[in-house]
Motif scaffolding. Structure first.
Motif, PDB file in Angstrom:
ATOM      1  N   ALA A 124      45.081  42.159  45.112  1.00 55.57           N
ATOM      2  CA  ALA A 124      44.959  41.089  44.580  1.00 55.57           C
ATOM      3  C   ALA A 124      45.268  40.936  43.229  1.00 55.57           C
ATOM      4  O   ALA A 124      44.709  41.717  42.463  1.00 55.57           O
ATOM      5  CB  ALA A 124      43.247  40.440  44.998  1.00 55.57           C
ATOM      6  N   VAL A 125      45.782  39.907  42.839  1.00 54.52           N
ATOM      7  CA  VAL A 125      46.566  39.994  41.512  1.00 54.52           C
ATOM      8  C   VAL A 125      45.603  38.704  40.668  1.00 54.52           C
ATOM      9  O   VAL A 125      45.572  37.673  40.993  1.00 54.52           O
ATOM     10  CB  VAL A 125      47.927  39.540  41.314  1.00 54.52           C
ATOM     11  CG1 VAL A 125      48.491  39.446  39.844  1.00 54.52           C
ATOM     12  CG2 VAL A 125      48.772  40.646  42.105  1.00 54.52           C
ATOM     13  N   THR A 136      38.954  41.233  33.245  1.00 51.98           N
ATOM     14  CA  THR A 136      38.547  42.644  32.961  1.00 51.98           C
ATOM     15  C   THR A 136      38.153  43.337  34.233  1.00 51.98           C
ATOM     16  O   THR A 136      37.987  42.724  35.465  1.00 51.98           O
ATOM     17  CB  THR A 136      37.744  42.523  32.032  1.00 51.98           C
ATOM     18  OG1 THR A 136      36.194  41.787  32.847  1.00 51.98           O
ATOM     19  CG2 THR A 136      37.667  41.750  30.557  1.00 51.98           C
ATOM     20  N   THR A 137      37.937  44.529  34.197  1.00 52.31           N
ATOM     21  CA  THR A 137      37.866  45.297  35.376  1.00 52.31           C
ATOM     22  C   THR A 137      36.173  44.846  36.029  1.00 52.31           C
ATOM     23  O   THR A 137      36.216  44.728  37.277  1.00 52.31           O
ATOM     24  CB  THR A 137      37.546  46.779  34.899  1.00 52.31           C
ATOM     25  OG1 THR A 137      38.475  47.168  34.434  1.00 52.31           O
ATOM     26  CG2 THR A 137      37.290  47.688  36.088  1.00 52.31           C
ATOM     27  N   GLU A 138      35.393  44.582  35.152  1.00 50.88           N
ATOM     28  CA  GLU A 138      34.258  43.980  35.708  1.00 50.88           C
ATOM     29  C   GLU A 138      34.270  42.611  36.233  1.00 50.88           C
ATOM     30  O   GLU A 138      33.789  42.425  37.574  1.00 50.88           O
ATOM     31  CB  GLU A 138      33.203  43.728  34.672  1.00 50.88           C
ATOM     32  CG  GLU A 138      32.777  45.209  33.893  1.00 50.88           C
ATOM     33  CD  GLU A 138      33.648  45.613  33.035  1.00 50.88           C
ATOM     34  OE1 GLU A 138      34.724  45.124  32.586  1.00 50.88           O
ATOM     35  OE2 GLU A 138      33.591  46.873  32.459  1.00 50.88           O
ATOM     36  N   GLU A 139      35.126  41.607  35.882  1.00 52.62           N
ATOM     37  CA  GLU A 139      35.351  40.258  36.552  1.00 52.62           C
ATOM     38  C   GLU A 139      36.170  40.511  37.702  1.00 52.62           C
ATOM     39  O   GLU A 139      35.885  39.822  38.708  1.00 52.62           O
ATOM     40  CB  GLU A 139      36.200  39.428  35.544  1.00 52.62           C
ATOM     41  CG  GLU A 139      35.520  39.095  33.996  1.00 52.62           C
ATOM     42  CD  GLU A 139      36.236  38.339  33.323  1.00 52.62           C
ATOM     43  OE1 GLU A 139      35.656  37.682  32.430  1.00 52.62           O
ATOM     44  OE2 GLU A 139      37.502  38.478  33.384  1.00 52.62           O
ATOM     45  N   GLN A 193      34.154  39.016  40.854  1.00 50.74           N
ATOM     46  CA  GLN A 193      34.710  38.089  41.482  1.00 50.74           C
ATOM     47  C   GLN A 193      35.651  38.123  42.644  1.00 50.74           C
ATOM     48  O   GLN A 193      35.934  37.106  43.480  1.00 50.74           O
ATOM     49  CB  GLN A 193      35.545  37.201  40.301  1.00 50.74           C
ATOM     50  CG  GLN A 193      34.380  36.672  39.182  1.00 50.74           C
ATOM     51  CD  GLN A 193      34.929  36.038  38.202  1.00 50.74           C
ATOM     52  OE1 GLN A 193      36.016  35.447  37.962  1.00 50.74           O
ATOM     53  NE2 GLN A 193      34.277  36.196  37.187  1.00 50.74           N
ATOM     54  N   VAL A 194      36.549  39.291  42.581  1.00 42.74           N
ATOM     55  CA  VAL A 194      37.468  39.499  43.719  1.00 42.74           C
ATOM     56  C   VAL A 194      37.305  40.544  44.556  1.00 42.74           C
ATOM     57  O   VAL A 194      37.030  40.459  45.735  1.00 42.74           O
ATOM     58  CB  VAL A 194      38.920  39.787  42.864  1.00 42.74           C
ATOM     59  CG1 VAL A 194      39.739  40.095  43.893  1.00 42.74           C
ATOM     60  CG2 VAL A 194      39.139  38.571  42.147  1.00 42.74           C
ATOM     61  N   ALA A 195      37.060  41.805  44.036  1.00 41.50           N
ATOM     62  CA  ALA A 195      36.828  42.975  44.860  1.00 41.50           C
ATOM     63  C   ALA A 195      35.756  42.834  45.787  1.00 41.50           C
ATOM     64  O   ALA A 195      36.027  43.276  47.179  1.00 41.50           O
ATOM     65  CB  ALA A 195      36.588  44.233  43.874  1.00 41.50           C
ATOM     66  N   ARG A 196      34.391  42.495  45.533  1.00 45.15           N
ATOM     67  CA  ARG A 196      33.409  42.580  46.499  1.00 45.15           C
ATOM     68  C   ARG A 196      33.713  41.556  47.701  1.00 45.15           C
ATOM     69  O   ARG A 196      33.286  41.654  48.803  1.00 45.15           O
ATOM     70  CB  ARG A 196      32.052  42.301  45.754  1.00 45.15           C
ATOM     71  CG  ARG A 196      31.725  43.393  44.732  1.00 45.15           C
ATOM     72  CD  ARG A 196      30.430  43.283  44.197  1.00 45.15           C
ATOM     73  NE  ARG A 196      30.013  44.477  43.257  1.00 45.15           N
ATOM     74  CZ  ARG A 196      28.923  44.588  42.500  1.00 45.15           C
ATOM     75  NH1 ARG A 196      27.950  43.481  42.303  1.00 45.15           N
ATOM     76  NH2 ARG A 196      28.799  45.615  41.729  1.00 45.15           N
ATOM     77  N   THR A 228      39.560  49.638  44.727  1.00 44.94           N
ATOM     78  CA  THR A 228      39.674  50.148  43.453  1.00 44.94           C
ATOM     79  C   THR A 228      39.895  48.854  42.436  1.00 44.94           C
ATOM     80  O   THR A 228      40.740  48.272  42.728  1.00 44.94           O
ATOM     81  CB  THR A 228      40.919  51.176  43.062  1.00 44.94           C
ATOM     82  OG1 THR A 228      40.671  52.223  43.997  1.00 44.94           O
ATOM     83  CG2 THR A 228      41.148  51.517  41.492  1.00 44.94           C
ATOM     84  N   SER A 229      39.022  48.723  41.326  1.00 41.34           N
ATOM     85  CA  SER A 229      39.274  47.667  40.489  1.00 41.34           C
ATOM     86  C   SER A 229      39.736  48.085  39.114  1.00 41.34           C
ATOM     87  O   SER A 229      39.342  49.116  38.732  1.00 41.34           O
ATOM     88  CB  SER A 229      37.856  46.890  40.505  1.00 41.34           C
ATOM     89  OG  SER A 229      37.571  46.302  41.629  1.00 41.34           O
ATOM     90  N   GLN A 230      40.682  47.495  38.567  1.00 40.01           N
ATOM     91  CA  GLN A 230      41.276  47.597  37.426  1.00 40.01           C
ATOM     92  C   GLN A 230      41.562  46.108  36.617  1.00 40.01           C
ATOM     93  O   GLN A 230      41.468  45.110  37.304  1.00 40.01           O
ATOM     94  CB  GLN A 230      42.562  48.349  37.517  1.00 40.01           C
ATOM     95  CG  GLN A 230      43.671  48.051  38.186  1.00 40.01           C
ATOM     96  CD  GLN A 230      44.697  48.842  38.364  1.00 40.01           C
ATOM     97  OE1 GLN A 230      44.451  50.081  38.530  1.00 40.01           O
ATOM     98  NE2 GLN A 230      46.006  48.381  38.179  1.00 40.01           N
ATOM     99  N   ASN A 231      41.995  46.342  35.450  1.00 39.68           N
ATOM    100  CA  ASN A 231      42.174  45.109  34.740  1.00 39.68           C
ATOM    101  C   ASN A 231      43.439  44.287  35.405  1.00 39.68           C
ATOM    102  O   ASN A 231      44.493  44.633  35.735  1.00 39.68           O
ATOM    103  CB  ASN A 231      42.672  45.484  32.995  1.00 39.68           C
ATOM    104  CG  ASN A 231      41.498  45.806  32.519  1.00 39.68           C
ATOM    105  OD1 ASN A 231      40.375  45.654  32.699  1.00 39.68           O
ATOM    106  ND2 ASN A 231      41.827  46.618  31.404  1.00 39.68           N
ATOM    107  N   GLY A 232      43.099  43.161  35.994  1.00 40.39           N
ATOM    108  CA  GLY A 232      44.073  42.052  36.301  1.00 40.39           C
ATOM    109  C   GLY A 232      44.278  42.320  37.784  1.00 40.39           C
ATOM    110  O   GLY A 232      45.342  41.815  38.446  1.00 40.39           O
ATOM    111  N   MET A 233      43.783  43.576  38.452  1.00 43.08           N
ATOM    112  CA  MET A 233      44.138  43.755  39.810  1.00 43.08           C
ATOM    113  C   MET A 233      43.084  44.505  40.379  1.00 43.08           C
ATOM    114  O   MET A 233      42.143  45.214  40.213  1.00 43.08           O
ATOM    115  CB  MET A 233      45.347  44.803  39.627  1.00 43.08           C
ATOM    116  CG  MET A 233      46.027  44.952  40.920  1.00 43.08           C
ATOM    117  SD  MET A 233      47.563  46.252  40.979  1.00 43.08           S
ATOM    118  CE  MET A 233      48.596  45.134  39.715  1.00 43.08           C
ATOM    119  N   CYS A 234      43.078  44.121  41.739  1.00 45.80           N
ATOM    120  CA  CYS A 234      42.049  44.743  42.868  1.00 45.80           C
ATOM    121  C   CYS A 234      43.060  45.241  43.843  1.00 45.80           C
ATOM    122  O   CYS A 234      43.746  44.841  44.540  1.00 45.80           O
ATOM    123  CB  CYS A 234      41.205  43.756  43.432  1.00 45.80           C
ATOM    124  SG  CYS A 234      40.237  44.424  44.617  1.00 45.80           S
TER     125      CYS A 234
END
Length: 279
Positions: free
Chosen positions: A53-54, A59-62, A66-69, A89-95
């Motif tokens: 997901a792009v 940020t990583t927390e957002e 908002q996306v990963a979970r 795995t979550s990172q800045n701007g990408m999941c």
């Protein structure tokens, strides 16, 4: 110790029977070697896939909240997904979600098709900033043969036609699963605009772009060269010839009846797009 010696003495004392047993196993081995199923490229079911997901600017927390979970919860609604071996795995701007299907899943294509269809509807539940959800489930495929086509006498267009014909013939082979083309050089019609001529007619760049788009020509922004006052405008061809584009009217004066065509302010050239990479 004596019983072990008896086992060793028996084959020597009854060597005809021993030779018969060995001969039987030898014949069975030769027969099994020819009869056993053999496959140079055995079929292996890859039950893993990746869902990306792009979310640009997050940020990583957002991304995590908002996306990963939500994405992970949705994927776990499918009974074919192995929850223990699926990782996120979550990172800045990408999941990135590495999805593992259960071992009892045999028709993985059907399962992944169902997941892809469901993700298309699930994307609307994510923040509007999420640009895309990409699913890749065929990274286990391997290339068996690489064919390179080159020529010093033929144009890129002729090489493309030959490549298409070769691809069609290769697809007729039952053992060929897929054929992909790389390195295609596409033709384009480029407009090299003279800025001084534009100013003479009182036409701005934005007006020129708007007139071209209004007449069904798809344009992309080009580069500006201040040295020779030329502005390349790359035009994707849509069955338009150079002459048709050159004769397009971009300005008309209702008072004097004077008109300006593309050829009056630009040089129209059919060429290949600049190469961005080489092999």
């Amino acid at each position: 110790m004596g019983s072990k010696m008896e086992w060793l003495k028996w084959p020597l004392e009854h060597y005809p029977i021993s030779l018969l047993i060995i001969s039987i196993f030898f014949v069975l081995g030769i027969f099994g070697m020819y009869d056993m199923p053999k496959d140079e490229f055995p079929h292996a079911t890859i039950r893993q896939g990746v869902v990306v997901a792009v979310y640009p600017g997050a940020t990583t927390e957002e991304v995590e909240l908002q996306v990963a979970r939500p994405l992970e919860r949705y994927l776990f609604t499918y009974g074919e997904v192995n929850r223990v071996k699926t990782t996120t795995t979550s990172q800045n701007g990408m999941c990135i979600v590495m999805v593992k299907l259960n071992d009892d899943v045999n028709n993985k294509d059907e399962v992944w098709s169902k997941i892809k269809h469901g993700l298309n509807g699930f994307k609307s539940q994510l923040p509007s900033g999420v640009l895309a959800i990409v699913v890749n489930d065929d990274f286990g495929n391997t290339s068996a043969l690489l064919i390179a086509i080159e020529s010093d006498q033929r144009s890129y267009r002729e090489l493309k036609e030959y490549s298409d014909e070769l691809s069609d013939r290769l697809r007729r082979i039952p053992s060929v699963a897929n054929v992909k083309l790389y390195g295609e050089q596409k033709q384009q019609i480029s407009l090299y605009v003279d800025r001084q001529r534009l100013q003479a007619y009182g036409i701005g760049q934005q007006m020129l772009f708007s007139r071209l788009q209004a007449q069904g020509i798809t344009t992309m922004s080009g580069s500006i060269d201040d040295d020779d006052q030329q502005i390349p405008i790359h035009v994707e061809t849509q069955d338009n010839s150079e002459e048709e584009i050159a004769n397009q009217i971009i300005f008309s004066d209702p008072v004097t009846g004077k008109v300006a065509r593309v050829r009056d302010v630009a040089r129209v050239v059919r060429e290949y797009e600049p190469m961005s990479s080489r092999i």
